[in-house]
Each structure stands twice: as structure tokens, then as C-alpha cells.
Design an enzyme around this catalytic site. Structure first.
Site, PDB file in Angstrom:
ATOM      1  N   HIS A 123       0.877  -1.183   0.000  1.00 17.49           N
ATOM      2  CA  HIS A 123       0.000   0.000   0.000  1.00 17.49           C
ATOM      3  C   HIS A 123       0.909   1.226   0.000  1.00 17.49           C
ATOM      4  CE1 HIS A 123      -2.745   2.947   1.855  1.00 17.49           C
ATOM      5  NE2 HIS A 123      -3.745   2.158   1.517  1.00 17.49           N
ATOM      6  N   ASP A 200       3.463  -4.447   7.907  1.00 17.32           N
ATOM      7  CA  ASP A 200       2.206  -3.702   7.840  1.00 17.32           C
ATOM      8  C   ASP A 200       1.081  -4.724   8.030  1.00 17.32           C
ATOM      9  OD1 ASP A 200      -0.165  -2.571   7.046  1.00 17.32           O
ATOM     10  OD2 ASP A 200       0.623  -1.664   5.220  1.00 17.32           O
ATOM     11  N   GLN A 203      -4.211  -5.328   7.177  1.00 18.28           N
ATOM     12  CA  GLN A 203      -5.221  -6.269   6.654  1.00 18.28           C
ATOM     13  C   GLN A 203      -5.102  -7.649   7.292  1.00 18.28           C
ATOM     14  OE1 GLN A 203      -7.633  -5.266   4.819  1.00 18.28           O
ATOM     15  NE2 GLN A 203      -6.878  -3.362   3.906  1.00 18.28           N
ATOM     16  N   LYS A 226     -10.130  -0.959  10.846  1.00 15.97           N
ATOM     17  CA  LYS A 226     -10.254  -2.129   9.971  1.00 15.97           C
ATOM     18  C   LYS A 226     -10.587  -3.371  10.803  1.00 15.97           C
ATOM     19  CE  LYS A 226      -7.008  -0.540   6.422  1.00 15.97           C
ATOM     20  NZ  LYS A 226      -7.919   0.061   5.447  1.00 15.97           N
ATOM     21  N   CYS A 364      -4.730   2.305  -3.699  1.00 15.80           N
ATOM     22  CA  CYS A 364      -3.500   2.866  -3.106  1.00 15.80           C
ATOM     23  C   CYS A 364      -2.330   1.896  -3.262  1.00 15.80           C
ATOM     24  CB  CYS A 364      -3.682   3.225  -1.632  1.00 15.80           C
ATOM     25  SG  CYS A 364      -5.023   4.356  -1.345  1.00 15.80           S
TER      26      CYS A 364
HETATM   27  N1  C6P Z   1      -6.208   0.361   2.991  1.00 22.25           N
HETATM   28  C1  C6P Z   1      -8.037  -0.038   1.474  1.00 22.25           C
HETATM   29  O1  C6P Z   1      -9.148   0.204   0.986  1.00 22.25           O
HETATM   30  P1  C6P Z   1      -4.911   3.589   7.424  1.00 22.25           P
HETATM   31  O2  C6P Z   1      -5.603   4.388   6.384  1.00 22.25           O
HETATM   32  O3  C6P Z   1      -3.745   4.317   8.013  1.00 22.25           O
HETATM   33  O4  C6P Z   1      -5.829   3.021   8.443  1.00 22.25           O
HETATM   34  O5  C6P Z   1      -4.333   2.290   6.676  1.00 22.25           O
HETATM   35  C2  C6P Z   1      -3.497   2.418   5.573  1.00 22.25           C
HETATM   36  C3  C6P Z   1      -3.214   1.066   5.008  1.00 22.25           C
HETATM   37  C4  C6P Z   1      -1.950   0.521   5.167  1.00 22.25           C
HETATM   38  N2  C6P Z   1      -1.653  -0.712   4.741  1.00 22.25           N
HETATM   39  C5  C6P Z   1      -2.574  -1.495   4.138  1.00 22.25           C
HETATM   40  C6  C6P Z   1      -2.197  -2.875   3.705  1.00 22.25           C
HETATM   41  C7  C6P Z   1      -3.869  -1.001   3.937  1.00 22.25           C
HETATM   42  O6  C6P Z   1      -4.773  -1.767   3.347  1.00 22.25           O
HETATM   43  C8  C6P Z   1      -4.184   0.315   4.360  1.00 22.25           C
HETATM   44  C9  C6P Z   1      -5.546   0.910   4.087  1.00 22.25           C
HETATM   45  C10 C6P Z   1      -7.563   0.754   2.661  1.00 22.25           C
HETATM   46  O7  C6P Z   1      -7.324  -0.939   1.025  1.00 22.25           O
HETATM   47  C11 C6P Z   1      -7.748   2.213   2.441  1.00 22.25           C
HETATM   48  S1  C6P Z   1      -6.736   2.831   1.152  1.00 22.25           S
END
Ligand code: C6P
Length: 405
Positions: A123, A200, A203, A226, A364
Site C-alpha cells: 500500500h 504492515d 489487513q 479495519k 493505493c
Molecule cells: N487500505 C483499502 O481500501 P490507514 O488508512 O492508516 O488506516 O491504513 C493504511 C493502510 C496501510 N496498509 C494497508 C495494507 C492497507 O490496506 C491500508 C488501508 C484501505 O485498502 C484504504 S486505502
């Protein structure tokens, strides 16, 4: 089925509604999940019963809020089996956790000419902060590629590591492909060469049992929103010896020990990294989300979501012209796909009109889109409150939409 989805859905008031006169089918859980009443109640209770600024005041409300906030730290520690509560740093989400780690790790450990390995399936949140740090320090980003099944080419990792490699950063689960990466194996390879590993887990934590000690990772980041908790809350876990050597990310209240114009000393872990008034009610309600997940049991959640994934995949692959991105066996409940001759955005918009929420676009993850030579996909992502009936509705709707083009 290992648990009662009908009963579980009653805890999620938002799911019980019609969109454009059709029952809502919420398949955008990788973007953000919905909250159970227990989390909403915890948020309300904080504001109605014991809201005060934490760690600062000597009065009843502040004491109670502080205790509840710190209780969540212990719950988060137990959830990922961190060694101590001091290694759980509250942030506003995975993105901030990564920015914190990239900045502070970079300041402490990165010299000009050093290298950071970043996987191709990351991401943007797990690419850009490392690029910013590399730019500041004169370091270099090296890419670990994926193959066409959406599998990380781990066999290439050894040869990418050089004497200048300081860290490898990788998602536990890809938000586009659903690929579950072999983190323990990657950590072993990295550590055998003296390289640190950042994971990271945005997910992964909502869907898999995580044990940071067993995985032997140096850092692990995730977001509350999430995993059925409030937005604006996240966690950075780090190994103590690293966190202790890393300088603060932000300056402000609560992260200091003593401030003089001649110089400032910093607070101990985890407060050194928690400058300013945090999201107090959000962190407290995050505790309720962790309780909720733990009560369901992550193993039961995982196995139901895998059943949903397999059920949906079996139907989708029957649709002519449909291609799924991310086909390795170890996969979480995310299906990204395109249909020949139909733009992903049109598919998503038409599905929405039929009450079905999916995400469309690049998710993203531009480098991954470049790998597959596409602009974007439709993505359906499942949570434990989803049902096979919803998948049937989704597949029927998808076929109907495709037939219109
Ligand atoms: N992905 C998706 O629709 P935040 O926004 O900080 O809570 O998470 C960012 C982020 C970082 N790593 C991974 C693997 C992610 O999937 C995400 C967020 C969402 O896939 C929003 S773009």
C-alpha cells in the site's frame, strides 16, 4: 459454520438497512469495517460517564479515563502477544505508525548509501514514508517483486540483501490481492543477514491470529477501524531495544520527562512516542472492539471468512472474461478482479445502485497496478458478518451488470 452469523449481524445496526431500496451488501471491509453496538456504546459511555484528559490531572474523571485507556493498551498487547505493554504505541492508524517508524528508525539507524527493501505489493502507506526517509538520509529503496499469482518472490530476497540493507518492509496481507505473506520465513531470512523487518498488519490483524514473538518481527502496525473499532486509532508495536534507541517522532506534551530551554529529556516508553492529547475515547472504544473479536475467536472468524472466500471465488471464476488478481493458495477474504470489456469503475457504480458496496480503483497500490499493467480493479472484501446469501446476491448482480455492457 462455526458461529451464528444471523445473531452476529444483530450487533451491527448499520448492516440492517436498504440502499436504493435493496438490502445493503457491504463488501468493502478492507477499506473499513463496520462497528458493533458494543463499540458504539463504549464510545458513548466514555463521553457520558468518564471523559477527562489522560495521564495529566488528579481528578476522578481523568483517572478513570486514564485507567480505561491503559486497559486497551494491555488488550492490544495480549491480542498480538507483545512482550510488554510499553511496546504498544498508540497512533492514529497504520499510516501514522509507519511514518513514525520510518522517521525514527531512519534517524537512529540509517546512513547515506543504506538500503531498504520494500515489496511490490505494498500500500502507498508502506512505500511513501520509507521514500521520504530515504530522501532525507540519502538511502536507497530496493523492490522485492511479486509473481503473476500475486505471490512474493521470496526466493529473490537473499540476493537482494547486501551489506547495506538495513530493513525489509512488507504487508502481512495484501489489501489488493489478499495474499498472506510468509512473515516468519521472511523474518528468518532478514535476521540471518542482520536485517530488521517491519510488517504492515493493517489487513491481517482483523482476520488472523497474530503473535509478534512467534513471527519474530521487529515492528508491526495496524489500524482499529479495519477491525471493528473507531477510526483515528492505530498501533505500532516494536522490539524494545529498537524503540529505546529511536528518537521521538513528534514533540509535545506528555512525551517529555523534563523541558528546559537548555535541553529536553524524553519520557519512557511508550509515552516518548505519544505526543499531545491522543484519541482518548477512540482508544477506549478500541478496547471494546478487541473484546468483541476475542469473544468471537479469531480462529472461528478466519475459518468463516475463508469459507466465504472459497464460495465466492468458485462462482466468480465461472463468469466468462472475469480475471481475479491474487490467486495463491494462502489468501485472506479479498477478491480483486476485472471483467474484459467493462471498466471497473462502471461495474462498481452499477453494483452500488443494486445496494452492493465494493471498492474500485488502484486501492493505493500503484506499483502493483503497474505490475499487472492495469489502472485498477473491482475489489470485494469480506468480514465475519457477511453471508453466502450476500455472495449469491453479489454474483447475480454482477452477471446482470455485465450483461448490460
Ligand atoms: N487500505 C483499502 O481500501 P490507514 O488508512 O492508516 O488506516 O491504513 C493504511 C493502510 C496501510 N496498509 C494497508 C495494507 C492497507 O490496506 C491500508 C488501508 C484501505 O485498502 C484504504 S486505502
Amino acid at each position: 459454520m462455526s458461529f451464528n452469523v444471523t445473531e452476529i449481524r444483530e450487533d451491527f445496526p448499520i448492516l440492517n438497512q436498504k440502499i436504493y431500496n435493496r438490502p445493503l451488501v457491504y463488501f468493502d471491509n478492507a477499506a473499513t469495517t463496520q462497528r458493533p453496538q458494543q463499540v458504539i456504546d463504549a464510545l458513548t459511555k466514555t463521553y457520558t460517564e468518564y471523559y477527562g484528559n489522560i495521564h495529566r490531572a488528579a481528578h476522578f474523571l481523568a483517572d478513570k479515563a486514564t485507567a480505561a485507556y491503559e486497559e486497551t493498551r494491555e488488550k492490544a498487547r495480549a491480542l498480538i502477544n507483545a512482550e510488554t505493554r510499553e511496546q504498544i504505541i498508540f497512533t492514529k492508524g497504520t499510516t501514522e505508525s509507519i511514518n513514525l517508524a520510518a522517521f525514527s528508525f531512519g534517524e537512529a539507524f540509517i546512513q547515506e548509501g543504506d538500503e531498504i527493501i520494500v515489496s511490490e505489493m505494498e500500500h502507498h502507506s508502506n512505500i511513501v514514508p520509507w521514500q521520504l526517509m530515504a530522501g532525507r538520509k540519502g538511502a536507497r529503496i530496493v523492490m522485492l517483486p511479486v509473481d503473476d499469482d500475486g505471490r512474493l518472490q521470496i526466493e529473490k530476497l537473499e540476493s537482494l540483501i547486501t551489506s547495506r540493507t538495513k530493513l525489509i518492509t512488507v504487508a502481512h496481507v495484501s489489501n489488493v490481492l489478499g495474499t498472506i505473506n510468509p512473515i516468519k520465513q521472511i523474518a528468518q531470512i532478514a535476521h540471518s543477514r542482520g536485517v530488521r523487518i517491519f510488517v504492515d498488519g493493517a489487513q491481517a490483524v482483523p482476520h488472523l491470529k497474530i503473535d509478534v514473538q512467534e513471527l519474530d518481527v521487529d515492528f508491526y502496525a495496524f489500524s482499529a477501524h479495519k477491525m471493528y473499532g473507531p477510526n483515528g486509532v492505530g498501533v505500532l508495536y516494536g522490539k524494545r531495544e529498537l524503540l529505546e534507541q529511536m528518537p521521538p517522532y513528534q514533540g509535545g506534551g506528555e512525551m517529555i520527562s523534563e523541558v528546559k530551554f537548555s535541553g529536553t529529556t524524553y519520557n519512557e516508553l511508550p509515552y516518548k512516542f505519544e505526543a499531545g492529547t491522543p484519541n482518548i475515547s477512540g482508544v477506549i472504544a478500541f478496547g471494546a472492539a478487541i473484546d468483541y473479536l476475542q469473544a468471537l475467536g479469531i480462529a472461528a472468524v478466519s475459518s468463516w471468512e475463508t469459507e466465504l472466500l472459497n464460495y465466492a471465488t468458485a462462482q466468480l471464476i465461472q463468469i466468462p472474461g472475469l480475471r481475479i488478481y491474487g490467486t495463491q493458495a494462502e489468501k485472506s477474504g479479498v477478491i480483486s478482479f476485472n471483467v474484459e470489456g467493462v471498466h471497473f469503475f462502471d461495474l462498481g457504480t452499477m453494483l452500488d445502485k443494486l445496494g452492493i458496496a465494493v471498492r474500485t480503483g488502484h486501492h493505493c497500490a500503484d506499483p502493483l497496478m503497474d505490475h499487472f499493467e492495469i489502472q485498477g480493479t473491482v475489489r470485494a472484501s469480506f468480514a465475519f458478518y457477511n453471508t453466502k446469501e450476500e455472495i449469491d446476491v453479489f454474483v447475480e448482480a454482477l452477471k446482470k451488470v455485465i450483461s448490460m455492457f
